[in-house]
Design a protein around this motif. Sequence first.
Motif, PDB file in Angstrom:
ATOM      1  N   ASP A 180       1.592   0.541   4.338  1.00 15.22           N
ATOM      2  CA  ASP A 180       0.759   1.438   5.242  1.00 15.22           C
ATOM      3  C   ASP A 180       1.251   2.660   5.270  1.00 15.22           C
ATOM      4  O   ASP A 180       0.428   3.750   5.380  1.00 15.22           O
ATOM      5  CB  ASP A 180       0.818   0.818   6.926  1.00 15.22           C
ATOM      6  N   VAL A 181       2.653   2.862   5.154  1.00 13.89           N
ATOM      7  CA  VAL A 181       2.922   4.302   5.048  1.00 13.89           C
ATOM      8  C   VAL A 181       2.696   4.859   3.655  1.00 13.89           C
ATOM      9  O   VAL A 181       2.637   6.159   3.509  1.00 13.89           O
ATOM     10  CB  VAL A 181       4.689   4.510   5.279  1.00 13.89           C
ATOM     11  N   LEU A 182       2.779   4.322   2.592  1.00 12.86           N
ATOM     12  CA  LEU A 182       2.452   4.908   1.297  1.00 12.86           C
ATOM     13  C   LEU A 182       0.911   5.186   1.274  1.00 12.86           C
ATOM     14  O   LEU A 182       0.626   6.170   0.748  1.00 12.86           O
ATOM     15  CB  LEU A 182       2.497   3.431   0.169  1.00 12.86           C
ATOM     16  N   LEU A 183       0.157   4.574   1.842  1.00 18.82           N
ATOM     17  CA  LEU A 183      -1.264   4.801   1.990  1.00 18.82           C
ATOM     18  C   LEU A 183      -1.392   6.348   2.813  1.00 18.82           C
ATOM     19  O   LEU A 183      -2.085   7.078   2.366  1.00 18.82           O
ATOM     20  CB  LEU A 183      -2.297   3.978   2.821  1.00 18.82           C
ATOM     21  N   LYS A 184      -0.496   6.270   4.025  1.00 23.67           N
ATOM     22  CA  LYS A 184      -0.500   7.704   4.645  1.00 23.67           C
ATOM     23  C   LYS A 184      -0.043   8.751   3.839  1.00 23.67           C
ATOM     24  O   LYS A 184      -0.530  10.067   3.818  1.00 23.67           O
ATOM     25  CB  LYS A 184       0.051   7.605   5.778  1.00 23.67           C
ATOM     26  N   VAL A 185       1.070   8.535   2.923  1.00 22.73           N
ATOM     27  CA  VAL A 185       1.690   9.454   1.960  1.00 22.73           C
ATOM     28  C   VAL A 185       0.238   9.920   1.085  1.00 22.73           C
ATOM     29  O   VAL A 185       0.347  11.329   0.710  1.00 22.73           O
ATOM     30  CB  VAL A 185       2.703   9.092   1.318  1.00 22.73           C
ATOM     31  N   ASN A 186      -0.221   9.127   0.548  1.00 24.88           N
ATOM     32  CA  ASN A 186      -1.616   9.504  -0.290  1.00 24.88           C
ATOM     33  C   ASN A 186      -2.405  10.343   0.545  1.00 24.88           C
ATOM     34  O   ASN A 186      -2.994  11.203  -0.041  1.00 24.88           O
ATOM     35  CB  ASN A 186      -2.197   8.309  -0.802  1.00 24.88           C
ATOM     36  N   GLU A 187      -2.771   9.902   1.746  1.00 26.82           N
ATOM     37  CA  GLU A 187      -3.930  10.626   2.391  1.00 26.82           C
ATOM     38  C   GLU A 187      -3.405  12.040   2.795  1.00 26.82           C
ATOM     39  O   GLU A 187      -4.276  13.025   2.726  1.00 26.82           O
ATOM     40  CB  GLU A 187      -3.894   9.909   3.795  1.00 26.82           C
ATOM     41  N   THR A 188      -2.145  12.304   2.825  1.00 26.05           N
ATOM     42  CA  THR A 188      -1.506  13.630   3.243  1.00 26.05           C
ATOM     43  C   THR A 188      -1.008  14.329   2.127  1.00 26.05           C
ATOM     44  O   THR A 188      -0.505  15.633   2.110  1.00 26.05           O
ATOM     45  CB  THR A 188      -0.481  13.559   4.337  1.00 26.05           C
ATOM     46  N   GLY A 189      -1.054  13.956   1.070  1.00 23.71           N
ATOM     47  CA  GLY A 189      -0.838  14.369  -0.322  1.00 23.71           C
ATOM     48  C   GLY A 189       0.711  14.583  -0.736  1.00 23.71           C
ATOM     49  O   GLY A 189       0.921  15.231  -1.336  1.00 23.71           O
ATOM     50  N   GLY A 190       1.640  13.648  -0.190  1.00 24.71           N
ATOM     51  CA  GLY A 190       3.149  13.573  -0.368  1.00 24.71           C
ATOM     52  C   GLY A 190       3.504  12.907  -1.764  1.00 24.71           C
ATOM     53  O   GLY A 190       2.761  12.497  -2.639  1.00 24.71           O
ATOM     54  N   ILE A 191       4.714  12.459  -1.676  1.00 19.28           N
ATOM     55  CA  ILE A 191       5.503  11.820  -2.831  1.00 19.28           C
ATOM     56  C   ILE A 191       6.350  10.962  -2.520  1.00 19.28           C
ATOM     57  O   ILE A 191       7.234  11.199  -1.664  1.00 19.28           O
ATOM     58  CB  ILE A 191       5.609  12.930  -3.913  1.00 19.28           C
ATOM     59  N   VAL A 192       6.534   9.830  -3.005  1.00 23.96           N
ATOM     60  CA  VAL A 192       7.591   8.578  -2.985  1.00 23.96           C
ATOM     61  C   VAL A 192       8.340   8.790  -4.148  1.00 23.96           C
ATOM     62  O   VAL A 192       7.776   8.425  -5.236  1.00 23.96           O
ATOM     63  CB  VAL A 192       7.156   7.479  -2.640  1.00 23.96           C
ATOM     64  N   MET A 193       9.562   9.160  -4.222  1.00 26.81           N
ATOM     65  CA  MET A 193      10.505   9.330  -5.481  1.00 26.81           C
ATOM     66  C   MET A 193      11.164   8.071  -5.618  1.00 26.81           C
ATOM     67  O   MET A 193      12.125   8.080  -4.821  1.00 26.81           O
ATOM     68  CB  MET A 193      11.093  10.604  -5.684  1.00 26.81           C
ATOM     69  N   VAL A 194      10.930   7.280  -6.535  1.00 26.45           N
ATOM     70  CA  VAL A 194      11.653   5.809  -6.679  1.00 26.45           C
ATOM     71  C   VAL A 194      13.100   6.023  -6.666  1.00 26.45           C
ATOM     72  O   VAL A 194      13.757   6.682  -7.723  1.00 26.45           O
ATOM     73  CB  VAL A 194      10.993   5.091  -7.784  1.00 26.45           C
TER      74      VAL A 194
END
Length: 419
Positions: free
Chosen positions: A256-270
């Motif tokens: 659910d946080v991944l989806l919010k990151v997408n909505e707000t234009g952010g990034i998850v660096m693995v």
Amino acid sequence: MLTKVIWGSCLALWIGSCSVTLAQDYMTKALQLMSEVPLIDGHNDLPWQLRKQFNNELNKVDLNTLTTTHTNIQKIKEGRLGAQFWSAYVPCETQYKDAVRQTLEQIDVIHRMCQKYPTTFRFSTSSQDIIDAFRSKRTASLIGVEGGHSIDSSLGTLRTMYHLGVRYLTLTHSCNTPWADNWLVDTGSEPSQHHGLSSFGKQLIVEMNRLGMLIDLAHVTVEVMNQVLNMSKAPVIFSHSSAYSICPHKRNVPDDVLLKVNETGGIVMVNFYNDYVTCSKTAKLSDVADHFDHIKKVAGARIVGFGGDYDGVTRLPEGLEDVSKVPSLVAELLRRGWTDEEVKGALGNNLLRVMREVEKIRDHMANEKPDDVPIPYDDVKNQCRTSFGYSNTGAVHSLSIAALLLTLALQHLITFTLY
């Protein structure tokens, strides 16, 4: 029977030869893409290794030949590292003690590293700097401060570090600050102190937006993640976190946080740390690729990046043992069907997009004044901290009240005398 054996052997050799050829093709393609777009890694703890192993005596170290770390200049070149956020990290034990000094020394060693090896590193503070460094065939070197305890609950210290080149702050490490909860709260091993962010923590988010400093949500609770995603004007980063659905470790990011990151234009660096990749002590390169695939499936390839955590972890996957191995992971993504544009996004374009948006928000807020309201003294009061500033403010406030009361008394006296 002999004919079948011969044909079987030939077939096996042919399949093996095809597999080798395909692997070579994917690697060739990976290196081509890495020559077009900078590989930007969100987190590397080499500066902390310089502290641990050499007490930051950089004159005694040769990064060309250093063999006791995951990172050296030869490995950087083999890994095609286009840009690196070097971590200015100091342990939680420094909180309420000498965290600011220790952090400044880590910032200093990153600057000195760039000065000592100017043909390898270019100190960078912006998205354009990264592009310029890449064009000059040097590794853009940026600074991220890992842990809010490093600013000692001071917006002035935050601003000072920004002026020294710091471009992200990880809000917590593995300890609560006086204004934010860390990820261990979600494990139940530590109590929540703030239900996410305190009021000062929310002030800090606004000030980071104004400065143009990236907000890093690695190491925080899910509650902090959601609060920041809901209030930040600029997109955020997770500089070194993986997917919770693949490995349910509290350092990882839920869907659910991944989806919010997408909505707000952010990034998850693995992150590549085995414990965050497979939730065990062992892992393979393909396991890391599974995290890339999952994040892409849930929230899109536009929010994925690389955050290896080299030199900050003790266990790394087979095939990703040091910085030089990253092209193999890029080749694996291509083998799994990632398009050239998706791979270029993960390599660096996604992070560049985030940085440009953060810089744009900074420019839009350029006329806003710096926040100079300090954290309440009771929130940070301890035997290692003085109250200078707070006591003066209190004295002025008391004097103002006294003056007001005196004025009212005089007005009353004048009125009484007149009538």
